[in-house]
Design an enzyme around this catalytic site. Structure first.
Site, PDB file in Angstrom:
ATOM      1  N   ASN B  97      78.991  14.898  45.888  1.00 22.51           N
ATOM      2  CA  ASN B  97      79.579  13.887  45.956  1.00 22.51           C
ATOM      3  C   ASN B  97      78.546  12.973  45.866  1.00 22.51           C
ATOM      4  OD1 ASN B  97      80.401  13.456  48.232  1.00 22.51           O
ATOM      5  ND2 ASN B  97      82.016  11.575  47.886  1.00 22.51           N
ATOM      6  N   ASN B 281      90.470   7.135  52.760  1.00 20.16           N
ATOM      7  CA  ASN B 281      90.930   7.652  51.684  1.00 20.16           C
ATOM      8  C   ASN B 281      91.302   9.021  52.282  1.00 20.16           C
ATOM      9  OD1 ASN B 281      91.906   7.332  49.501  1.00 20.16           O
ATOM     10  ND2 ASN B 281      90.939   7.137  48.554  1.00 20.16           N
ATOM     11  N   ASP B 308      86.271  15.579  57.316  1.00 23.19           N
ATOM     12  CA  ASP B 308      85.559  15.210  55.755  1.00 23.19           C
ATOM     13  C   ASP B 308      84.943  13.425  56.557  1.00 23.19           C
ATOM     14  OD1 ASP B 308      85.910  13.160  54.168  1.00 23.19           O
ATOM     15  OD2 ASP B 308      87.938  12.596  53.735  1.00 23.19           O
TER      16      ASP B 308
END
Lengths: 324, 433
Positions: B97, B281, B308
């Site tokens: 991303n 998130n 993450d």
């Protein structure tokens, strides 16, 4: 006016009600009383904050709260400055902290802040020596509203312990519901919530009981019915089907008004009122409607708050250094 | 040719052994030549006294955001790889991303080339499932695979349209490729910024309900079953979500899943004063979720631990809670924080950490694990269990410092990292790339 009560011990900011001890709440309310008496005099001003500067930092439009704070600050003889946020650099992507740094350089003593995001006053308070007063941050808190509500109630019900307040409407999105319930709870009141399931969350504090109909809620024999303002856009996000249904089920209809009047229940509303939604017109002229007193008392309680807080000014920091 | 290295007096951790065993380790020609107590030093060998230290197979992280291309102010492939090494991680899998997203063979090649030229540890990349991460049409999965992409994901967002995800799973199955899912039902998450619960109500912060994640996990696994595809569920934060995965695993669906250190260590109550270092998130859930995820990890339900790692600038994280971006860094603190909070507290042993954060992540991507065993690749850490790491700006190699551990101290320190038979990080000697 002589100081009716000693200022709170070293509290710099007023960010929420939660962090106040019950005695502090009472002290703030007691301190407001002599300020209110002042309003009946021809000269409504005291020199308590002469030479101090109060900055109004309103990121969200507000007429009532802002005016109330301005009058409160001016009656304490403070210099009031409006930081016109919408036209300033905020639109250019400057962060709140950049703004605060600028303000810090201006050496203001008090910052009254309203913002649509919860926690912004906390963020500012952490980064400034000025006293920060939360004038409403998103759905989080509105402590001066809670104080003025409690003050208003104490005028008509001298001992609030054991009294019952029914808060009706959009609990979920209401900073008023959060702060006012906490404040009243701290003063020993019992709290009930009534509203559509979409707007009365299960995650509310344990002390607030719920009801499934207005009739049940009134059968609980509340001393006060506190109506929350319904944001009309809630209808578009499936929180309620229509204003008509909201009024029929959750509003003070003429029939419910008669019940309320016959039981002598006090009525409150933080304003501005959506007539015909939260309540019908008659309620506005009801002798036990406290809606206008709430506005008047807003000034006195905000004076009390500004008067009671202590900014960490340079001089004050030195004082602390010299202490034991 | 480099001199042989003899590590004397350490204790060795392994994935299949709860106890540490005392043995010396001899490294020669990039391989582990011998593991035994009392090894003599061969001629010309450099002897390193590692008494009191623990030798641990090096970590591998399958969930890392490197921000290059697009946001090189937050992290680059180079800085991210240095952060990994600093944390004892010698292989990382980058998420696609970026800006623009890694959604074509050309982009994969670009990232792999950058990694080859600048990274201090091997950097692998994933590719997008859909073009532009828009969730509409399939990206060229076969071409990206050809160029070296080892996983496919639209991480950061779910593939909202179930039909698209089904097709992707079926298409990827052709090549045996793994899809990874960031599970979230966007309509339920709305503008939520933290877990929906008592804490979000108290703070007046819009909440993300756990069912936003749970519904999507269930949906994605139902699709994987129908498509007979391989799916990896990323950063599970909800205990109920974990139970859903358990059910599908028992049903034989080809599912693996990961848990992040922060979802084990922190909960929504930590946000108390609107600290954006606790905003990520999926969001931090409840204390009970922490405990149940930890149980799941110990039971072996979670295949891997992954951080993450999500770097953001100080400016962005200094914004108010609702405005600040989701995510915290993790590469530099994962190992030491898991050691400090769990291994030291006897919540689990080194074997679990080695299995879930070193061996299984490699196996997930089809690589060999790196146990400290004769004949194996020399890729391990020297860990000092008593030293204290102060997580401050001088310690960190990431370009971002958005971690809840900022300026805090953790017990344990990655003292040395050996890779390809060489000491590539030597903290006591001041060699920290």
């Amino acid at each position: 006016m002589s100081a009716a009560a000693a200022p709170l011990p070293r509290r710099k900011d007023l960010l929420d009600i939660e962090s106040l001890a019950p005695e502090e709440v009472v002290q703030l309310l007691d301190t407001a009383r002599p300020f209110k008496e002042l309003f009946t005099r021809s000269v409504k001003k005291v020199p308590a904050l002469r030479g101090k500067s109060v900055l109004m930092l309103f990121y969200e439009p507000s007429t009532r709260t802002k005016t109330s704070f301005e009058i409160a600050a001016k009656r304490l003889s403070a210099d009031v400055t409006n930081f016109a946020v919408s036209t300033s650099s905020v639109v250019k992507g400057e962060s709140v902290l950049d703004t605060v740094e600028t303000l810090q350089a201006m050496k203001v003593d008090y910052i009254v802040v309203r913002h649509s995001s919860p926690g912004v006053p906390n963020l500012i308070a952490r980064h400034t020596r000025a006293s920060v007063v939360n004038a409403g941050d998103g759905h989080h808190a509105h402590p001066t509203q809670a104080l003025l509500d409690a003050y208003t109630l104490r005028e008509v019900l001298p001992d609030l312990a054991g009294r019952r307040v029914l808060i009706v409407g959009d609990i979920l999105h209401s900073r008023v519901a959060r702060s006012t319930s906490r404040c009243m709870h701290k003063l020993g009141m019992e709290i009930g919530y009534f509203g559509p399931g979409t707007l009365v969350p299960d995650t509310r504090p344990d002390f607030a009981r719920g009801f499934t109909s207005f009739a049940d809620a009134l059968a609980w024999k509340p001393d006060v019915v506190y109506l929350l303002r319904l944001q009309l856009e809630r209808m578009h996000a499936s929180f309620i089907p229509s204003l008509r249904e909201y009024h029929t089920v959750f509003g003070v209809t003429p029939a419910r008004f008669r019940q309320i009047r016959d039981a002598g229940i006090w009525v409150m509303h933080p304003g501005p009122v959506n007539r015909g939604v939260e309540l019908v017109d008659e309620v506005m002229t009801y002798e036990r409607s406290l809606i206008n007193q709430q506005v008047e008392n807003g000034i006195a309680t905000r004076m009390s708050v500004l008067y009671s807080l202590q900014p960490v000014t340079e001089a004050r920091a030195d004082d602390e250094g010299a202490g034991p | 040719m480099t001199a042989p290295l003899l590590f004397k007096g350490g204790r060795i951790a392994a994935e299949d052994r709860p106890d540490l065993i005392e043995a010396d380790v001899l490294v020669e020609n990039g391989r582990i030549a011998a593991v035994a107590p009392g090894l003599p030093a061969p001629a010309g060998a450099e002897v390193r006294d590692v008494g009191g230290k623990i030798l641990v197979p090096a970590m591998f992280d399958v969930h890392v955001h490197l921000r290059e291309p697009g946001r090189e102010d937050k992290e680059t492939i180079e800085s991210g790889s240095k952060a990994a090494l600093n944390g004892g991680v010698t292989g990382i899998l980058a998420m696609p991303n970026t800006e623009p997203p890694i959604d074509s063979g050309g982009m994969v090649r670009f990232v792999r080339n950058l990694a080859r030229d600048r990274a201090v540890v091997p950097v692998w990349t994933s590719g997008c499932i859909t073009k532009g991460r828009k969730g509409e049409s399939l990206a060229e999965i076969a071409d990206m695979r050809e160029q070296g992409a080892v996983m496919f994901t639209d991480d950061g967002s779910p593939v909202s349209n179930p039909q698209v995800l089904r097709r992707a799973l079926e298409y990827a199955r052709t090549f045996g490729a793994i899809l990874a899912s960031h599970c979230e039902t966007m309509e339920l998450s709305g503008d939520g910024a933290m877990n929906e619960g008592r804490m979000s109500y108290r703070l007046g912060v819009p909440g993300v309900p756990a069912c936003s994640e749970e519904i999507c996990i269930d949906r994605d696994l139902a699709l994987a079953r129908v498509a007979r595809g391989r799916i990896h569920i990323q950063h599970v934060s909800s205990a109920r979500g974990m139970e859903i995965i358990r059910r599908y695993k028992e049903d034989g669906v080809q599912v693996t899943c990961e848990v992040s250190p922060h979802h084990l260590l922190f909960c929504d109550e930590d946000i108390a004063d609107f600290d954006t270092h606790y905003k990520m998130n999926p969001p931090l859930r409840t204390r009970e979720d922490n405990a149940r995820l930890l149980e799941g990890l110990k039971e072996g339900l979670f295949d891997v631990i992954a951080t993450d790692h999500a770097p953001h600038t100080r400016f962005e994280k200094d914004r108010d809670f609702r405005e600040a971006p989701f995510g915290i860094t993790g590469l530099e603190t994962a190992l030491i924080s898991l050691y400090d909070r769990f291994i030291r507290a006897d919540a689990f042993g080194w074997d679990l950490l080695v299995r879930r954060y070193s061996a299984e992540p490699r196996r997930l991507l089809g690589f060999d694990p790196v146990p400290i065993a004769e004949g194996g690749a020399a890729e391990f850490l020297v860990f000092d269990p008593e030293a204290v790491t102060r997580v401050d700006e001088t310690f960190m190699r990431s370009l971002s410092i958005n971690t809840p551990f900022l300026n805090r101290e953790l017990r344990g320190s990655v003292e040395q990292v050996v890779r390809d038979g060489q000491v590539v990080l030597d903290r006591p000697a001041g060699v920290v790339p």
